[in-house]
Design a protein around this motif. Structure first.
Motif, PDB file in Angstrom:
ATOM      1  N   ASN A 187      -4.210 -26.932 -26.562  1.00 40.34           N
ATOM      2  CA  ASN A 187      -4.193 -25.243 -26.816  1.00 40.34           C
ATOM      3  C   ASN A 187      -5.674 -24.966 -26.379  1.00 40.34           C
ATOM      4  O   ASN A 187      -6.603 -25.618 -27.143  1.00 40.34           O
ATOM      5  CB  ASN A 187      -3.912 -24.922 -28.443  1.00 40.34           C
ATOM      6  N   PRO A 188      -5.769 -24.053 -25.665  1.00 43.80           N
ATOM      7  CA  PRO A 188      -7.129 -23.780 -25.105  1.00 43.80           C
ATOM      8  C   PRO A 188      -7.999 -23.204 -26.513  1.00 43.80           C
ATOM      9  O   PRO A 188      -9.335 -23.320 -26.408  1.00 43.80           O
ATOM     10  CB  PRO A 188      -7.147 -22.493 -24.121  1.00 43.80           C
ATOM     11  N   LEU A 189      -7.544 -22.504 -27.370  1.00 39.08           N
ATOM     12  CA  LEU A 189      -8.324 -21.889 -28.366  1.00 39.08           C
ATOM     13  C   LEU A 189      -8.639 -23.135 -29.355  1.00 39.08           C
ATOM     14  O   LEU A 189     -10.004 -23.216 -29.796  1.00 39.08           O
ATOM     15  CB  LEU A 189      -7.484 -21.035 -29.040  1.00 39.08           C
ATOM     16  N   LEU A 190      -7.795 -24.227 -29.555  1.00 37.14           N
ATOM     17  CA  LEU A 190      -8.107 -25.336 -30.252  1.00 37.14           C
ATOM     18  C   LEU A 190      -9.405 -25.983 -29.511  1.00 37.14           C
ATOM     19  O   LEU A 190     -10.352 -26.357 -30.044  1.00 37.14           O
ATOM     20  CB  LEU A 190      -6.965 -26.001 -30.474  1.00 37.14           C
ATOM     21  N   GLY A 191      -9.155 -26.077 -28.012  1.00 36.86           N
ATOM     22  CA  GLY A 191     -10.321 -26.834 -27.406  1.00 36.86           C
ATOM     23  C   GLY A 191     -11.610 -26.178 -27.643  1.00 36.86           C
ATOM     24  O   GLY A 191     -12.828 -26.804 -27.557  1.00 36.86           O
ATOM     25  N   LYS A 192     -11.686 -24.830 -27.690  1.00 37.73           N
ATOM     26  CA  LYS A 192     -13.070 -24.062 -27.753  1.00 37.73           C
ATOM     27  C   LYS A 192     -13.641 -24.203 -29.102  1.00 37.73           C
ATOM     28  O   LYS A 192     -14.846 -24.626 -29.186  1.00 37.73           O
ATOM     29  CB  LYS A 192     -12.776 -22.692 -27.296  1.00 37.73           C
ATOM     30  N   ALA A 193     -12.606 -24.388 -30.045  1.00 39.86           N
ATOM     31  CA  ALA A 193     -13.252 -24.392 -31.509  1.00 39.86           C
ATOM     32  C   ALA A 193     -13.583 -26.143 -31.737  1.00 39.86           C
ATOM     33  O   ALA A 193     -14.688 -26.070 -32.306  1.00 39.86           O
ATOM     34  CB  ALA A 193     -12.165 -24.264 -32.579  1.00 39.86           C
ATOM     35  N   TYR A 194     -12.995 -26.641 -31.025  1.00 40.93           N
ATOM     36  CA  TYR A 194     -13.392 -28.184 -31.026  1.00 40.93           C
ATOM     37  C   TYR A 194     -14.659 -28.536 -30.348  1.00 40.93           C
ATOM     38  O   TYR A 194     -15.457 -29.161 -30.907  1.00 40.93           O
ATOM     39  CB  TYR A 194     -12.320 -29.143 -30.575  1.00 40.93           C
ATOM     40  N   ASP A 195     -15.040 -27.844 -29.231  1.00 41.54           N
ATOM     41  CA  ASP A 195     -16.150 -27.981 -28.499  1.00 41.54           C
ATOM     42  C   ASP A 195     -17.126 -27.360 -29.381  1.00 41.54           C
ATOM     43  O   ASP A 195     -18.357 -28.183 -29.723  1.00 41.54           O
ATOM     44  CB  ASP A 195     -16.065 -27.108 -27.155  1.00 41.54           C
ATOM     45  N   THR A 196     -16.978 -26.318 -29.986  1.00 44.44           N
ATOM     46  CA  THR A 196     -18.052 -25.753 -30.727  1.00 44.44           C
ATOM     47  C   THR A 196     -18.581 -26.785 -31.834  1.00 44.44           C
ATOM     48  O   THR A 196     -19.676 -26.938 -32.243  1.00 44.44           O
ATOM     49  CB  THR A 196     -17.628 -24.287 -31.450  1.00 44.44           C
ATOM     50  N   TYR A 197     -17.612 -27.324 -32.578  1.00 47.02           N
ATOM     51  CA  TYR A 197     -17.558 -28.196 -33.683  1.00 47.02           C
ATOM     52  C   TYR A 197     -18.355 -29.497 -33.320  1.00 47.02           C
ATOM     53  O   TYR A 197     -19.523 -29.773 -34.099  1.00 47.02           O
ATOM     54  CB  TYR A 197     -16.355 -28.398 -34.423  1.00 47.02           C
ATOM     55  N   SER A 198     -18.086 -30.097 -32.242  1.00 50.40           N
ATOM     56  CA  SER A 198     -18.552 -31.540 -31.792  1.00 50.40           C
ATOM     57  C   SER A 198     -19.898 -31.267 -31.349  1.00 50.40           C
ATOM     58  O   SER A 198     -20.507 -32.304 -31.636  1.00 50.40           O
ATOM     59  CB  SER A 198     -17.382 -32.036 -30.954  1.00 50.40           C
ATOM     60  N   PHE A 199     -20.129 -30.314 -30.443  1.00 48.50           N
ATOM     61  CA  PHE A 199     -21.333 -30.222 -29.983  1.00 48.50           C
ATOM     62  C   PHE A 199     -22.408 -29.799 -31.006  1.00 48.50           C
ATOM     63  O   PHE A 199     -23.677 -30.037 -30.802  1.00 48.50           O
ATOM     64  CB  PHE A 199     -21.433 -29.369 -28.633  1.00 48.50           C
ATOM     65  N   ALA A 200     -22.073 -28.687 -32.014  1.00 51.04           N
ATOM     66  CA  ALA A 200     -23.109 -28.306 -32.779  1.00 51.04           C
ATOM     67  C   ALA A 200     -23.310 -29.083 -34.157  1.00 51.04           C
ATOM     68  O   ALA A 200     -24.321 -29.025 -34.547  1.00 51.04           O
ATOM     69  CB  ALA A 200     -22.430 -26.619 -33.532  1.00 51.04           C
ATOM     70  N   VAL A 201     -22.202 -29.690 -34.539  1.00 47.79           N
ATOM     71  CA  VAL A 201     -22.263 -30.346 -35.764  1.00 47.79           C
ATOM     72  C   VAL A 201     -22.425 -31.724 -35.671  1.00 47.79           C
ATOM     73  O   VAL A 201     -23.354 -32.345 -36.455  1.00 47.79           O
ATOM     74  CB  VAL A 201     -20.906 -30.227 -36.786  1.00 47.79           C
ATOM     75  N   TRP A 202     -21.795 -32.558 -34.636  1.00 48.06           N
ATOM     76  CA  TRP A 202     -21.921 -33.943 -34.707  1.00 48.06           C
ATOM     77  C   TRP A 202     -23.641 -34.440 -34.521  1.00 48.06           C
ATOM     78  O   TRP A 202     -23.962 -35.495 -35.316  1.00 48.06           O
ATOM     79  CB  TRP A 202     -21.065 -34.841 -33.720  1.00 48.06           C
TER      80      TRP A 202
END
Length: 262
Positions: A187-202
């Motif tokens: 799902n593209p929306l899930l992909g965008k949320a996952y990108d934000t989480y992984s690059f900002a939080v990890w």
């Protein structure tokens, strides 16, 4: 008991002029192993803590599903490649019993040291051994394992095609390979949320917990450079596996691929 091995053995001279990716960087082919090794030496001591934090505990569920689909039985031999701190190896040890064997294998000595200690602490020393190996050229006999698993490790291997062929070689006829790895959200929306989480939080968690943000920046980048579900399935087909399939998990953020040696 640790099985000696030269992790750099067998690489072709032609690789000297090749480049590959280390996250988003382009690096000489032969340097990637050392760079990846540095990442895991840096985080080995708190690797499991970080896994729980960045996955919010979901990696344990994913590994449990991998074990269920592996279908390991008493008396079988299992190779847990890139097995690191031994999560899967401990569980496989209990499944194969006293008549079976599990080899916990990794290219990184720091991760293996943690894994070896965990195996002993869990009472699994009687049917397990530890081997430092390069997944591209496994130092095991042909047709020697009933099951090979690699969880969140294939993306760190430089020559994935060579590794898939090497894993196929050591599998017994009828044996199976299971690859648990980050993949592409469906799902593209899930992909965008996952990108934000992984690059900002990890990276921030890495800085806070292990004082190393760069290793977790690499983790986020390496996931985006890894083949997607269909591409990896095609690579397994090309390597010679049969009945290949994959199962999307968490909406495709992670995928479990399975193939058999026919």
């Amino acid at each position: 008991m640790t099985e000696p091995n030269n992790p750099n053995a067998g690489q072709a001279d032609a690789s000297r002029d090749k480049v590959t990716h280390f996250g988003y960087q382009q690096v000489p082919w032969r340097e990637k192993q050392q760079k990846v090794a540095g990442v895991f030496r840096s985080v080995a001591a708190r690797y499991d803590v970080m896994n729980d934090l960045i996955s919010m505990g979901s990696h344990r569920v994913l590994k449990r599903m991998t074990i269920e689909l592996a279908g390991v039985r008493p008396g079988q031999r299992v190779l847990d490649l890139a097995g690191g701190t031994g999560d899967l190896a401990i569980k496989f040890s209990r499944l194969v019993g006293d008549t079976g064997e599990v080899v916990l294998a990794d290219i990184n000595d720091a991760m293996l040291a943690v894994g070896r200690d965990r195996l002993i602490d869990a009472g699994c020393g009687h049917n397990t051994r530890v081997a430092q190996v390069n997944g591209e050229c496994l130092p095991f006999a042909d047709n020697s394992f009933d099951c090979v698993t690699i969880a969140f490790g294939l993306r760190n291997i430089t020559d994935k095609d060579a590794a898939l062929r090497s894993m196929l070689r050591v599998l017994k006829p009828g044996g199976r390979l299971l690859v648990l790895e980050f993949s592409k959200p469906v799902n593209p929306l899930l992909g965008k949320a996952y990108d934000t989480y992984s690059f900002a939080v990890w990276p921030r968690l890495g800085k806070l917990v292990v004082n190393d943000s760069e290793s977790y920046q690499y983790l986020a980048e390496s996931i985006r450079m890894h083949p997607d579900q269909d591409t990896l399935k095609a690579m397994m087909d090309e390597a010679g596996y049969g009945r290949t399939e994959y199962f999307n998990m968490i909406g495709g953020i992670v995928a479990l691929h399975r193939g058999f040696k026919l």
